[in-house]
Scaffold this active site. Structure first.
Site, PDB file in Angstrom:
ATOM      1  N   GLY A 174      11.790  10.242-111.589  1.00  0.00           N
ATOM      2  CA  GLY A 174      11.583  11.275-112.759  1.00  0.00           C
ATOM      3  C   GLY A 174      11.917  12.427-112.692  1.00  0.00           C
ATOM      4  N   CYS A 175      10.934  13.208-112.681  1.00  0.00           N
ATOM      5  CA  CYS A 175      11.611  14.600-112.728  1.00  0.00           C
ATOM      6  C   CYS A 175      12.005  15.435-111.286  1.00  0.00           C
ATOM      7  CB  CYS A 175      10.062  15.750-113.198  1.00  0.00           C
ATOM      8  SG  CYS A 175      10.678  17.611-112.874  1.00  0.00           S
ATOM      9  N   PHE A 176      12.816  15.205-110.258  1.00  0.00           N
ATOM     10  CA  PHE A 176      12.223  16.387-109.713  1.00  0.00           C
ATOM     11  C   PHE A 176      11.792  16.877-108.565  1.00  0.00           C
ATOM     12  CE2 PHE A 176      17.058  17.896-109.887  1.00  0.00           C
ATOM     13  CZ  PHE A 176      16.224  19.471-110.644  1.00  0.00           C
TER      14      PHE A 176
END
Length: 226
Positions: free
Chosen positions: A53-55
């Site tokens: 997902g979002c890093f």
């Protein structure tokens, strides 16, 4: 070496109480089992790539793991020309938001990193998304950087699928290592720089709290910096 490995294994013990304490997290953590197939990496620092997902959150969690010496947010796969946040987040490229970590296997083994990943970083049953973020660039994926990592990752995924921990099928993939492009500076250490950011408070801070509660022996209060 054996003593440090034994200490690391003991530090990853999970208690039912700890799991209950973090049950309020934005995405409930899961007490993933210890790996049956232990990593046998030797010879100094290693690298590993995880997409979950979002890093921002992936980097934040691994930044707080003892033995991890660097955590870099970036884009895995795709082309260098398209490796920008604007393009990748639009979903028109083949990249995945990912984090490349450097770690000391004498302190934290690769199989233990996998356990942390599946416990508090990513929900392996969500296809091409994580939490509020939707698209193939937010897919969950493991990117082995060596034959040993590949063998450990395959064994652990098979172990998790057989354990039936999740109600839905595991869709996290093992992907072939490709080029990794570091993200723009504003995305490095994002949680450290923006601790009151609404997204961080809702989705990522609970993951770091879960790491601390579930695996206190490998949790480090310090935040890695560029």
């Amino acid at each position: 070496m054996r003593m440090r490995a034994a200490l690391a294994a003991a530090a990853l013990a999970v208690t039912a109480t700890a799991c209950q304490q973090v049950a309020h997290a934005a995405e409930d953590p899961v007490a993933a089992p210890a790996a049956k197939r232990l990593s046998k990496e030797r010879g100094g620092l290693k690298t590993a790539v995880f997409a979950g997902g979002c890093f921002w959150g992936v980097e934040a969690v691994f930044s707080h793991v003892k033995g991890v010496t660097a955590a870099v947010s970036g884009y895995h796969g795709g082309t260098e020309r398209q490796a920008s946040y604007k393009l990748v987040s639009s979903g028109v490229t083949d990249h995945a938001e990912a984090v490349r970590i450097t770690y000391d296997p004498a302190v934290i083994r690769y199989d233990q990193l996998l356990r942390i990943f599946f416990s508090v970083v990513a929900d392996p049953t969500q296809l091409n998304r994580q939490g509020p973020d939707v698209g193939a660039h937010y897919r969950s994926a493991i990117v082995p950087m060596s034959a040993e990592q590949n063998a450990v990752a395959k064994a652990y995924l098979a172990q998790l699928k057989a354990a039936g921990i999740w109600d839905r099928p595991i869709v996290t993939r093992i992907e072939r290592a490709q080029a990794f492009y570091p993200a723009e500076g504003e995305h490095q250490n994002f949680m450290l720089k923006n601790p009151r950011n609404a997204y961080i408070l809702r989705w990522d801070a609970p993951k770091v709290k879960a790491l601390k509660a579930m695996y206190p022996g490998v949790y480090s209060a310090r935040f890695l910096r560029d």
